[in-house]
Design an enzyme around this catalytic site. Structure first.
Site, mmCIF file in Angstrom:
data_model
loop_
_atom_site.group_PDB
_atom_site.id
_atom_site.type_symbol
_atom_site.label_atom_id
_atom_site.label_comp_id
_atom_site.label_asym_id
_atom_site.label_seq_id
_atom_site.Cartn_x
_atom_site.Cartn_y
_atom_site.Cartn_z
ATOM 1 N N HIS A 186 0.852 -1.209 0.000
ATOM 2 C CA HIS A 186 0.000 0.000 0.000
ATOM 3 C C HIS A 186 0.872 1.238 0.000
ATOM 4 C CE1 HIS A 186 -3.220 -2.683 0.903
ATOM 5 N NE2 HIS A 186 -2.613 -3.114 1.980
ATOM 6 N N HIS B 268 6.129 6.987 5.958
ATOM 7 C CA HIS B 268 5.749 6.460 4.649
ATOM 8 C C HIS B 268 5.183 7.597 3.821
ATOM 9 C CE1 HIS B 268 2.074 6.276 7.095
ATOM 10 N NE2 HIS B 268 1.493 6.646 5.969
ATOM 11 N N HIS C 92 2.461 8.893 0.563
ATOM 12 C CA HIS C 92 1.288 8.628 -0.287
ATOM 13 C C HIS C 92 1.593 9.336 -1.602
ATOM 14 C CE1 HIS C 92 -1.139 6.882 2.975
ATOM 15 N NE2 HIS C 92 -0.412 7.673 3.734
ATOM 16 N N GLU D 286 -3.155 13.032 0.615
ATOM 17 C CA GLU D 286 -4.430 12.596 1.202
ATOM 18 C C GLU D 286 -5.191 13.794 1.742
ATOM 19 O OE1 GLU D 286 -3.377 9.147 3.785
ATOM 20 O OE2 GLU D 286 -4.358 8.177 2.117
ATOM 21 N N HIS E 268 3.984 10.906 5.847
ATOM 22 C CA HIS E 268 3.432 10.716 7.198
ATOM 23 C C HIS E 268 4.490 10.125 8.119
ATOM 24 C CE1 HIS E 268 -0.901 10.464 5.423
ATOM 25 N NE2 HIS E 268 -0.516 11.708 5.617
ATOM 26 N N THR F 261 -5.604 6.784 7.839
ATOM 27 C CA THR F 261 -6.268 7.069 6.549
ATOM 28 C C THR F 261 -6.450 5.798 5.718
ATOM 29 O OG1 THR F 261 -4.157 7.397 5.433
ATOM 30 C CG2 THR F 261 -5.183 9.338 6.459
HETATM 31 N N1 N7J Z 1 -1.715 6.816 6.627
HETATM 32 S S1 N7J Z 1 -1.638 6.859 8.228
HETATM 33 O O1 N7J Z 1 -2.897 7.344 8.736
HETATM 34 O O2 N7J Z 1 -0.462 7.630 8.627
HETATM 35 C C1 N7J Z 1 -1.396 5.259 8.860
HETATM 36 C C2 N7J Z 1 -0.434 5.044 9.835
HETATM 37 C C3 N7J Z 1 -0.234 3.770 10.372
HETATM 38 C C4 N7J Z 1 -1.022 2.735 9.901
HETATM 39 O O3 N7J Z 1 -1.015 1.416 10.271
HETATM 40 C C5 N7J Z 1 -1.972 0.835 9.514
HETATM 41 N N2 N7J Z 1 -2.276 -0.457 9.568
HETATM 42 O O4 N7J Z 1 -1.568 -1.233 10.467
HETATM 43 N N3 N7J Z 1 -2.571 1.751 8.704
HETATM 44 C C6 N7J Z 1 -1.963 2.965 8.945
HETATM 45 C C7 N7J Z 1 -2.186 4.214 8.409
HETATM 46 ZN ZN ZN Z 2 -0.196 7.653 5.651
#
Ligand code: N7J
Ligand code: ZN
Length: 258
Positions: A61, A91, A93, A103, A116, A196
Site C-alpha cells: 500500500h 511512509h 502517499h 491525502e 506521514h 487514513t
Molecule cells: N496513513 S496513516 O494514517 O499515517 C497510517 C499510519 C499507520 C497505519 O497502520 C496501519 N495499519 O496497520 N494503517 C496505517 C495508516
Molecule cells: Zn499515511
C-alpha cells in the site's frame, strides 16, 4: 483485501471497517479560514537526533521506513501532545504519473505527495498495536510534497525504493534521519482524526505542516507497484489551530480568532 480500486476502494471500506463512517475520519479538506487559532498551543518539538532507521519495506500500500522504537530516542512532543510520542515509521502517499497523491487537501487543492511520520504514545500504552486503537494513541506528522527543485535527500529514499519495487520486499535502510525531510517552518494545523487506511482507527492526533517541501517532478511521480490512489475526502476541517507566530512576525500577527 482493501485497495484503491472500484471494488476494494474507500467507498466500500466501511463494509469491513465500519468505523469508516465515524465522526473523526481522515483525511480531511483543511480550510485555513475556518481554523481557529489556539494561543495555548506551543510549537512542536522533534527530537530525532538519535533516531535509528532500520529498514525500508513495501507493504503493497505504501513504502515504509521503520525505526527502532524500543526507547524514547526519537520522539515528537509539544504542540497538542500531552506526552512524547515515539517515532515508529514514516511512509509516503504518492500520486500516479502526473496526478496528485496527497491525502489531506488545503481548500480543495491536493499536493503531489504526502509524507506521514507515525508516532505512538509509549507513556500510556505498551505497544504500537495497543496505541493504534486508543483515541490518544498516535500522533502523525503530515508533510506535503510539491514539485519544484530536486530534493537532495529524497534521492536516498527513491534510490532505495527501487530495491523494494515489488510488494512485501524489505531492505536494510540504516542511518537515515527524517529531520532532512522537514520544511523550514514548523507552523501547523492540528485536529483529531484517524488512520487514513484500514483499519481506520480513530486514534490519530494529526499535525499537518503548512509549508510543503519541494521535490522534483521525477521524484514526485515515483510509482512503485504499491502506487496509491486517492482516498475519498471525508468530513471537513474544524478545530484546526496553527502554531505560534514566529517572533519576527509577532508584531503584525492578527489577533487570534475564536
Ligand atoms: N496513513 S496513516 O494514517 O499515517 C497510517 C499510519 C499507520 C497505519 O497502520 C496501519 N495499519 O496497520 N494503517 C496505517 C495508516
Ligand atoms: Zn499515511
Amino acid at each position: 483485501h482493501w485497495g484503491y480500486g472500484k471494488d476494494d476502494g474507500p467507498s466500500i471500506w466501511h463494509q469491513n471497517f465500519p468505523v469508516a463512517e465515524g465522526d473523526r475520519q481522515s483525511p480531511i479538506d483543511i480550510m485555513p479560514q475556518q481554523a481557529s487559532h489556539d494561543p495555548n498551543l506551543g510549537p512542536i518539538v522533534l527530537n530525532y537526533d538519535h533516531c535509528t532507521s532500520l529498514n525500508i519495506c513495501n507493504n503493497g500500500h505504501s513504502v515504509v521506513v521503520e525505526f527502532d522504537d524500543t526507547d524514547d530516542r526519537s520522539v515528537i512532543l509539544g504542540g497538542p501532545l500531552d506526552n512524547p510520542y515515539r517515532l515508529k515509521q514514516f511512509h509516503f502517499h504518492w500520486g500516479g504519473k502526473g496526478c496528485h497523491g496527497s491525502e489531506h487537501t488545503v481548500e480543495g487543492n491536493s499536493y503531489a505527495s504526502e509524507l506521514h511520520l507515525v508516532h505512538w504514545n509509549a507513556v500510556k500504552y505498551r505497544s504500537f498495536g495497543e496505541a493504534a486503537s486508543a483515541p490518544d494513541g498516535l500522533a502523525v506528522l503530515g508533510i506535503f510534497l510539491e514539485t519544484g527543485d530536486d530534493h537532495r535527500w529524497l534521492h536516498t529514499i527513491t534510490d532505495a525504493l527501487y530495491m523494494v519495487k515489488y510488494k512485501a520486499s524489505v531492505t536494510d535502510f540504516k542511518g537515515f534521519n527524517p529531520k532532512c525531510l522537514l520544511p523550514s517552518s514548523l507552523h501547523y494545523w492540528t485536529y483529531l482524526g484517524s488512520l487514513t487506511t484500514p483499519p481506520l482507527h480513530e486514534s490519530v492526533t494529526w499535525i499537518v505542516l503548512k509549508e510543503p517541501i519541494a521535490v522534483s517532478e521525477r521524484q514526485a511521480s515515483f510509482e512503485c507497484s504499491c502506487s496509491l490512489g486517492r482516498k475519498r475526502i471525508r468530513g471537513y476541517a474544524w478545530k484546526i489551530t496553527s502554531g505560534p507566530p514566529s517572533l519576527s512576525k509577532a508584531g503584525k500577527y492578527a489577533p487570534p480568532i475564536n
